[in-house]
Scaffold this active site. Structure first.
Site: not given
Ligand code: COS
Length: 385
Positions: A122, A126, A129, A344, A368
């Site tokens: 997966f 980046e 990011a 210990g 994650e």
């Molecule tokens: N399931 C389905 N859709 C989702 C969702 C979920 N769990 N979470 C968000 N979305 C959708 C939202 O509904 C939104 O859709 P619309 O634009 O149609 O409304 C879109 O995705 C964007 O969501 P949001 O505005 O919440 O995005 P953000 O940029 O604010 O980011 C977080 C949200 C911070 C939660 C996200 O970037 C995140 O999970 N970051 C961590 C990444 C991560 O876990 N990385 C690990 C690497 S893999 S090991």
């Protein structure tokens, strides 16, 4: 098999035997060689471990989320490198295709993923990011019926083993809506790997950078065929993955507790076994109670996950998966810390198992989605109308 609880119980007991008879004795080999032995990987394929979460119609075992969590709990009780070998096939590498892929993509890819012939990885993160996944920069430019990929992916688990990647790249403008998920074969010209990352723990797990330099993939490689849906696919995959990691964290907590109780029974100081001291009992009791709380959360959330329509998002379940991920991964950090304390000075030595788990579990609070990202997801869900 998934629908048959007796078959599942039988499978769990086979897994338990495999872990105690094959994997636990091989833990020192992993620590020394930083590799999972090839014969063990082959045995895992034969046991069907690469296809745990893939439905039977696509060649897998088709476990429910609750059942998958039971398996993850077992695999938490040995070196985490073992689970990592098949973890991306079961979770973040394959689930995007299962959830959002076309029928053709599912039929073509999933049976090979389930058998372990094809390792999927997966690729979301980046260099610039990580937590802010929606800011990813990798470009995917349309050129006739192909996309041309350019950019770098970072810390990609199983990249060195992968035959293909579920890879998120930007086909549109900024933000989440510009992101598309692709299936990218590792053999694509222009795709190359960086050198293996040197990590704090989790010896035997493999991560590295993945570089794409004018790598061309057919437009038909878009998961589900529709550009701009990749961020949502990634988020759905992560919701599920977070629950799996929570179960894994509980498994490690169980192993560390077992090691600690065994040590407290044997080790003698001040003329008696240390387990007779109430201050040692207090540490063990705190760990047991927290483990019980964490595992209860996992089981409850997994039941809710299984009760919702497959592939559909339920914000309440996503929020609870984040609660479980946050609590269980923080919990196992405390349990591992107490495990070292009970041991210990010996607990600081590399040959002691708790020393390894102490380092290994640090990653669980990061990948994650960090604890802070889980807090954001939970907080936003609570405040949403
Ligand atoms: N399931 C389905 N859709 C989702 C969702 C979920 N769990 N979470 C968000 N979305 C959708 C939202 O509904 C939104 O859709 P619309 O634009 O149609 O409304 C879109 O995705 C964007 O969501 P949001 O505005 O919440 O995005 P953000 O940029 O604010 O980011 C977080 C949200 C911070 C939660 C996200 O970037 C995140 O999970 N970051 C961590 C990444 C991560 O876990 N990385 C690990 C690497 S893999 S090991």
């Amino acid at each position: 098999m998934a629908s048959d609880q007796d078959s599942f119980e039988l499978m769990l007991s086979t897994i338990q035997d495999f872990i105690s008879q094959r994997l636990v004795p091989a833990e020192n080999i992993i620590e020394e060689n930083d590799e999972v032995p090839a014969d063990i990987i082959e045995e895992m394929k034969t046991m069907g471990l690469f296809g745990l979460s893939i439905p039977e119609e696509y060649g897998g075992i088709g476990l429910s989320m609750a059942q998958e969590c039971e398996v993850a709990f077992k695999f938490g009780q040995t070196a985490l490198a073992f689970r990592s070998v098949f973890g991306t096939n079961v979770g973040i590498g394959s689930q995007g295709i299962l959830m959002d892929g076309t029928e053709e993509q599912k039929c073509e890819i999933l049976p090979r993923v389930a058998s372990g012939e094809l390792i999927m990885s997966f690729a979301l993160t980046e260099p610039d990011a990580g937590s802010d996944a929606a800011a990813l920069k990798m470009r995917a430019e349309l050129d006739n019926d192909h996309y041309v990929l350019n950019g770098t992916k970072r810390f990609i688990t199983n990249a060195t083993r992968a035959g293909a990647f579920t890879l998120m790249a930007r086909t549109g403008g900024p933000g989440a809506g510009g992101i598309t998920a692709f299936i990218v074969p590792a053999s694509t010209p222009g795709l190359s790997l960086g050198k293996a990352d040197k990590k704090m723990g989790q010896r035997g797990t493999k991560t590295c950078d993945v570089f794409l330099d004018n790598a061309r993939v057919p437009a038909a490689s878009i998961i589900g065929g529709v550009p701009g849906m990749g961020f949502k696919t990634a988020m759905k995959v992560l919701d599920r993955g977070r629950l799996h990691v929570s179960a894994l964290a509980c498994g490690v907590a169980q192993r560390v507790l077992n090691e600690s109780v065994a040590y407290a029974r044997e080790r003698r100081q001040f003329g008696q076994r240390i387990g007779d001291f109430q201050l040692i009992q207090a540490m063990l009791a705190d760990s047991q109670a927290e483990l019980y709380a964490g595992w209860s959360m996992v089981q409850d959330c997994a039941r809710r996950y299984d009760a919702k329509p497959a592939g559909k998002t339920n914000p309440d379940v996503s929020m609870r998966a984040s609660c479980a991920k946050m609590f269980c991964t923080e919990m196992v950090g405390r349990v591992a810390d107490r495990g070292v304390q009970v041991h210990g000075g010996s607990g600081y030595m590399n040959e002691t198992k708790v020393e390894r788990f102490y380092r290994d579990v640090r990653l669980l609070r990061l990948y994650e989605g960090t604890t802070q990202i889980q807090q954001i997801i939970i907080g936003r869900a609570l405040l949403r109308e």
